[in-house]
Design a protein around this motif. Structure first.
Motif, PDB file in Angstrom:
ATOM      1  N   ALA A  37       0.825  -1.264  -0.165  1.00  0.00           N
ATOM      2  CA  ALA A  37       0.066   0.027  -0.082  1.00  0.00           C
ATOM      3  C   ALA A  37       0.963   1.236  -0.061  1.00  0.00           C
ATOM      4  CB  ALA A  37      -0.923   0.016   1.031  1.00  0.00           C
ATOM      5  N   VAL A  39       0.018   5.169   1.143  1.00  0.00           N
ATOM      6  CA  VAL A  39      -0.720   5.999   1.663  1.00  0.00           C
ATOM      7  C   VAL A  39      -0.352   7.499   1.687  1.00  0.00           C
ATOM      8  CG1 VAL A  39      -2.033   6.508   3.764  1.00  0.00           C
ATOM      9  CG2 VAL A  39      -1.662   4.203   3.271  1.00  0.00           C
ATOM     10  N   SER A 137      -3.838   5.092  -1.618  1.00  0.00           N
ATOM     11  CA  SER A 137      -4.870   5.786  -0.738  1.00  0.00           C
ATOM     12  C   SER A 137      -4.760   7.198  -0.268  1.00  0.00           C
ATOM     13  CB  SER A 137      -5.415   4.654   0.115  1.00  0.00           C
ATOM     14  OG  SER A 137      -4.267   4.537   1.186  1.00  0.00           O
ATOM     15  N   LYS A 200     -14.988   2.348   0.214  1.00  0.00           N
ATOM     16  CA  LYS A 200     -13.570   3.026  -0.185  1.00  0.00           C
ATOM     17  C   LYS A 200     -13.762   4.524   0.450  1.00  0.00           C
ATOM     18  CE  LYS A 200     -11.740  -0.550  -2.321  1.00  0.00           C
ATOM     19  NZ  LYS A 200     -10.475  -0.818  -1.824  1.00  0.00           N
ATOM     20  N   ILE A 220      -8.437  -0.730   2.191  1.00  0.00           N
ATOM     21  CA  ILE A 220      -7.176  -1.132   1.463  1.00  0.00           C
ATOM     22  C   ILE A 220      -6.950  -2.768   1.329  1.00  0.00           C
ATOM     23  CG2 ILE A 220      -6.384   1.320   1.980  1.00  0.00           C
ATOM     24  CD1 ILE A 220      -4.146  -0.239   3.757  1.00  0.00           C
TER      25      ILE A 220
END
Length: 222
Positions: A37, A39, A137, A200, A220
């Motif tokens: 991920a 972020v 994200s 989401k 996520i």
């Protein structure tokens, strides 16, 4: 002799049956694919948000602590302008602390809130990180108040369309807005829920932000 052959035959049969059962069980085990991920934090350090900033920094660090060491984070400061103050591993607590302490200090001149500029930069970072193999994200931390230069503020009429365009390249994009007042978060839900959907898009005010981290991990795919 016959007894030994029978025993051996039964033993071979038993081993074969156990082996077949283990093979079938292994085939049915679903292994979740791990995706790194990325972020991007958008942190409000403007003069009007200074009272909430210590709690917001604590929240940022707590969220980083539950991310994976292979994940990547970026922190964008928001005041009159918006710019990158940290990028690296979420596990680098010392580095994160140094960055936010150095670049989010109180300055009475930092009255404006360039949220629009910051979210645009965050979306650009997400597109880049997607190319690098990450699932991106965005986490927006602050009161979402519009102050200062209008051209740098959020245009709620165009932001949904911009996010929709980014979804063409990042369909799994998730966003979280925390620490804003309920009326601001209601605006976020109204404008962005039709684009991102319930799973989401996460919003949380200061009264229920403690549960936002777990919901974000689910968003996520963790």
């Amino acid at each position: 002799m016959n007894k030994r052959l029978v025993t051996l035959g039964l033993l071979i049969l038993a081993v074969s049956l156990i082996g077949k059962l283990l093979f079938m069980a292994a085939k049915n085990i679903k292994v979740d694919d791990f995706h790194k991920a990325a972020v991007v934090f958008v942190m409000d350090s403007s003069a009007s948000n200074q009272d909430m900033l210590p709690d917001e920094i604590k929240f940022t660090k707590s969220l980083c602590s539950i991310l994976d060491p292979e994940d990547h984070i970026k922190i964008l400061k928001v005041s009159q302008d918006s710019y990158l103050i940290y990028e690296g591993a979420p596990s680098d607590s010392k580095g994160i602390t140094k960055a936010v302490e150095a670049f989010t200090k109180y300055d009475s001149k930092d009255y404006g809130t360039a949220y629009g500029e910051a979210i645009k930069k965050a979306l650009d970072h997400c597109l880049t990180m997607k190319k690098e193999g990450f699932i991106p994200s965005i986490v927006v931390i602050g009161d979402l108040e519009n102050e200062g230069n209008i051209s740098k503020q959020i245009d709620w009429n165009t932001l949904p369309e911009n996010i929709k365009n980014v979804q063409n390249y990042i369909p799994e994009l998730a966003m979280m807005f925390v620490y804003a007042k309920p009326d601001k978060l209601d605006l976020v839900k109204t404008k962005l829920n039709p684009i991102l959907g319930e799973k989401k898009l996460i919003v949380a005010n200061e009264a229920n932000v403690d549960k936002a981290g777990r919901r974000f991990l689910e968003a996520i795919g963790r």
